[in-house]
Design a protein around this motif. Structure first.
Motif, mmCIF file in Angstrom:
data_model
loop_
_atom_site.group_PDB
_atom_site.id
_atom_site.type_symbol
_atom_site.label_atom_id
_atom_site.label_comp_id
_atom_site.label_asym_id
_atom_site.label_seq_id
_atom_site.Cartn_x
_atom_site.Cartn_y
_atom_site.Cartn_z
ATOM 1 N N ASN A 25 -17.712 29.642 36.454
ATOM 2 C CA ASN A 25 -17.469 30.860 36.232
ATOM 3 C C ASN A 25 -16.001 31.453 36.243
ATOM 4 N N ASN A 28 -14.330 30.492 33.249
ATOM 5 C CA ASN A 28 -14.928 31.371 32.160
ATOM 6 C C ASN A 28 -14.063 32.470 32.128
ATOM 7 N N HIS A 29 -13.923 33.226 33.391
ATOM 8 C CA HIS A 29 -13.171 34.428 33.423
ATOM 9 C C HIS A 29 -11.642 34.383 33.197
ATOM 10 N N PHE A 33 -13.899 30.676 28.096
ATOM 11 C CA PHE A 33 -14.430 29.788 27.391
ATOM 12 C C PHE A 33 -15.321 30.523 26.087
ATOM 13 N N GLU A 34 -15.909 31.622 26.528
ATOM 14 C CA GLU A 34 -16.705 32.175 25.537
ATOM 15 C C GLU A 34 -15.980 32.609 24.347
ATOM 16 N N GLU A 39 -19.628 33.297 21.990
ATOM 17 C CA GLU A 39 -20.648 33.680 22.960
ATOM 18 C C GLU A 39 -21.860 33.008 22.585
ATOM 19 N N ILE A 45 -19.698 25.203 27.831
ATOM 20 C CA ILE A 45 -19.740 25.599 29.074
ATOM 21 C C ILE A 45 -20.706 25.053 30.078
#
Length: 133
Positions: A25, A28-29, A33-34, A39, A45
């Motif tokens: 997490n 990712n933030h 990664f998104e 997405e 991920i």
């Protein structure tokens, strides 16, 4: 007569929640990664820990490979040095053996003014009958 009882409701199956990976997490933030993979593509991920483990193993393998090549080069360098010293030892040993011969010693002694006797040394032979018991 039978007693009336309440019908119990069947229990819903317990669904275990998957632990949230705090590291994923956070990455990712921070990295996003998104945004990198899209997405709708969550495969990198989900498997980030496996990807990192394989990357670590590859780095470890490369490091061992470099270490092995360095050791082979060192062994070859030491082998060459040993061969050179062995050749030098053989040469010095041959020179030493040659300098111990009578002809070489007589050449060195002539420089000081000494000469060899012309008559060879006499050999004394004792007959077995002459020995005293």
């Amino acid at each position: 007569m039978a007693q009336n009882t309440y019908k119990s409701q069947p229990k819903a199956p317990v669904v275990k929640k998957k632990k949230e990976n705090r590291l994923m997490n956070y990455l990712n933030h921070t990295i996003g990664f998104e945004r990198l993979f899209g997405e709708d593509n969550a495969w990198p991920i989900k498997h980030f820990d496996r990807i990192m483990w394989i990357s670590f193993l590859l780095i470890f393998y490369i490091g061992f490979n470099h270490n092995a090549e360095r050791l082979v080069r060192n062994i070859q360098r030491v082998k060459a040095a040993v061969d050179e010293k062995r050749a030098k030892y053989t040469t010095l040993q041959a020179d030493f053996m040659k300098s111990g011969k009578q002809s070489e010693i007589s050449k060195q002694v002539l420089a000081t003014g000494l000469t060899e006797p012309v008559t060879p040394p006499l050999k004394i032979v004792v007959k077995p009958e002459e020995t005293q018991p």
